[in-house]
Design an enzyme around this catalytic site. Structure first.
Site, PDB file in Angstrom:
ATOM      1  N   ASP A   8       5.317   4.939 -40.747  1.00 46.70           N
ATOM      2  CA  ASP A   8       5.610   5.587 -39.478  1.00 46.70           C
ATOM      3  C   ASP A   8       4.383   5.374 -38.584  1.00 46.70           C
ATOM      4  OD1 ASP A   8       6.735   7.530 -37.574  1.00 46.70           O
ATOM      5  OD2 ASP A   8       5.159   8.850 -38.323  1.00 46.70           O
ATOM      6  N   MET A   9       4.528   5.599 -37.298  1.00 49.08           N
ATOM      7  CA  MET A   9       3.398   5.384 -36.391  1.00 49.08           C
ATOM      8  C   MET A   9       2.689   6.684 -35.995  1.00 49.08           C
ATOM      9  SD  MET A   9       2.691   2.181 -35.845  1.00 49.08           S
ATOM     10  CE  MET A   9       2.022   1.886 -34.205  1.00 49.08           C
ATOM     11  N   ASP A  10       3.285   7.457 -35.071  1.00 46.98           N
ATOM     12  CA  ASP A  10       2.621   8.664 -34.572  1.00 46.98           C
ATOM     13  C   ASP A  10       2.409   9.682 -35.683  1.00 46.98           C
ATOM     14  OD1 ASP A  10       2.539   7.848 -31.818  1.00 46.98           O
ATOM     15  OD2 ASP A  10       4.701   8.182 -31.760  1.00 46.98           O
ATOM     16  N   SER A  43       9.475   3.458 -36.759  1.00 47.29           N
ATOM     17  CA  SER A  43       9.083   4.476 -35.786  1.00 47.29           C
ATOM     18  C   SER A  43      10.268   4.980 -34.989  1.00 47.29           C
ATOM     19  CB  SER A  43       8.037   3.877 -34.823  1.00 47.29           C
ATOM     20  OG  SER A  43       7.753   4.767 -33.759  1.00 47.29           O
ATOM     21  N   GLY A  44      10.141   6.183 -34.485  1.00 45.55           N
ATOM     22  CA  GLY A  44      11.142   6.711 -33.571  1.00 45.55           C
ATOM     23  C   GLY A  44      10.973   6.162 -32.172  1.00 45.55           C
ATOM     24  N   LYS A 193      15.711   5.847 -40.692  1.00 46.84           N
ATOM     25  CA  LYS A 193      14.773   4.862 -41.237  1.00 46.84           C
ATOM     26  C   LYS A 193      15.158   4.510 -42.673  1.00 46.84           C
ATOM     27  CE  LYS A 193      10.929   6.710 -38.496  1.00 46.84           C
ATOM     28  NZ  LYS A 193       9.561   7.279 -38.514  1.00 46.84           N
ATOM     29  N   ASP A 216       5.017  11.590 -41.784  1.00 38.92           N
ATOM     30  CA  ASP A 216       4.451  12.913 -41.518  1.00 38.92           C
ATOM     31  C   ASP A 216       5.459  13.913 -40.962  1.00 38.92           C
ATOM     32  OD1 ASP A 216       4.442  11.546 -38.872  1.00 38.92           O
ATOM     33  OD2 ASP A 216       3.427  13.382 -38.220  1.00 38.92           O
ATOM     34  N   ASN A 219      11.738  13.101 -39.361  1.00 38.85           N
ATOM     35  CA  ASN A 219      12.487  11.855 -39.214  1.00 38.85           C
ATOM     36  C   ASN A 219      12.013  10.781 -40.198  1.00 38.85           C
ATOM     37  OD1 ASN A 219      10.036  11.495 -37.871  1.00 38.85           O
ATOM     38  ND2 ASN A 219      10.910  10.223 -36.258  1.00 38.85           N
TER      39      ASN A 219
END
Length: 272
Positions: A8-10, A43-44, A193, A216, A219
């Site tokens: 994931d990114m953020d 990522s979202g 995902k 984290d 999602n």
């Protein structure tokens, strides 16, 4: 044996300054390439935004954007599933008649869209995550695009209320899920995902436990449930930590890169 790393990114790969240790990543990424291990960014956020973090790697990294609703491999974008026009209009109508103070972005394949009368603060927020973003005066007539997700922003204390409102009002048609703080994603059932990864694994003949995954927020749950090699970040919420099999250092400490670096030999017994 690990064959895929998905991040994931953020709040996960990116640190609180919205960046990452690029020098360390280059070293690790080269070793992943040498071992034939696929690197997936899940990522979202919008594809155009997340790819900007990895210059000159469009042909090397696989992107699952909009929570897995769009898969991009070698710059070729493919929507997994799309909202019908009627469903899109029904959701917009429901959102606009609520007394709750909320803003939203309608996410398409070509661009994202928001109302021109949205608050300046929300416009600035949206520009941070949507590099292809257009303002429209009204959603009475939908833009000519394929729509894959709604991204909402509400007061954090209203998140559960709005999630329940959408899920109860569109049972079986869509799913609303918190993506951290006051953000909510409205997605189609079976488009997460985790679901998208499973489709790719079937195509690639890869087993779920050959995946190392990091997340984290809620999602990320479906992705983390796939594998025994799942890691919740030190800064993850309690639900994510309960689902993941392992705990990584926080995103502020380059937790993803630390874990990958320690496990680069990918022995059968993972280092925790």
């Amino acid at each position: 044996m690990i064959k895929v790393v998905a991040v994931d990114m953020d709040g996960t790969f990116l640190n609180p300054d919205n960046d990452y240790d690029r020098q360390k990543f280059e070293v690790i990424f080269s070793k992943l390439e040498e071992k034939g291990i696929k690197f997936i960014v899940a990522s979202g956020n919008q594809y155009y935004q997340i790819r900007s973090f990895f210059p000159n790697k469009d042909n090397k990294i696989i992107y699952l954007s909009e929570n897995g609703a769009i898969v991009t491999i070698n710059k070729k974008m493919k929507p997994v599933q799309e909202f019908s026009k009627q469903l899109t209009l029904s959701i917009i109508e429901q959102l606009q008649k609520q007394q709750i103070d909320l803003e939203f972005v309608l996410c398409g394949v070509d661009s994202a869209y928001l109302l021109s009368n949205s608050q300046t603060e929300f416009k600035d927020f949206a520009k941070k995550y949507y590099y292809e973003l257009k303002e429209v005066d009204s959603f009475d007539e939908l833009p000519n695009d394929i729509f894959v997700k709604f991204a909402l922003e509400v007061a954090p204390e209203k998140v559960n209320q709005v999630v329940s409102l959408i899920n109860d009002g569109f049972t079986g048609e869509v799913e609303a899920v918190s993506s951290g703080h006051g953000s909510i994603d409205i997605i189609l059932p079976g488009v997460t995902k985790g679901d998208t990864l499973l489709k790719l694994f079937k195509e690639w003949k890869i087993k779920p436990d050959e995946l190392m995954a990091f997340g984290d927020s809620n999602n990320d749950l479906e992705m983390l449930k796939l594998t025994e090699n799942s890691y919740a970040m030190g800064n993850a919420n309690a639900q994510v930590k309960a689902v993941a099999k392992h705990l990584a250092p926080s995103n502020s400490d380059s937790g993803v890169l630390q874990v990958i670096e320690k496990n680069l030999t990918f022995e059968p017994k993972m280092i925790k």
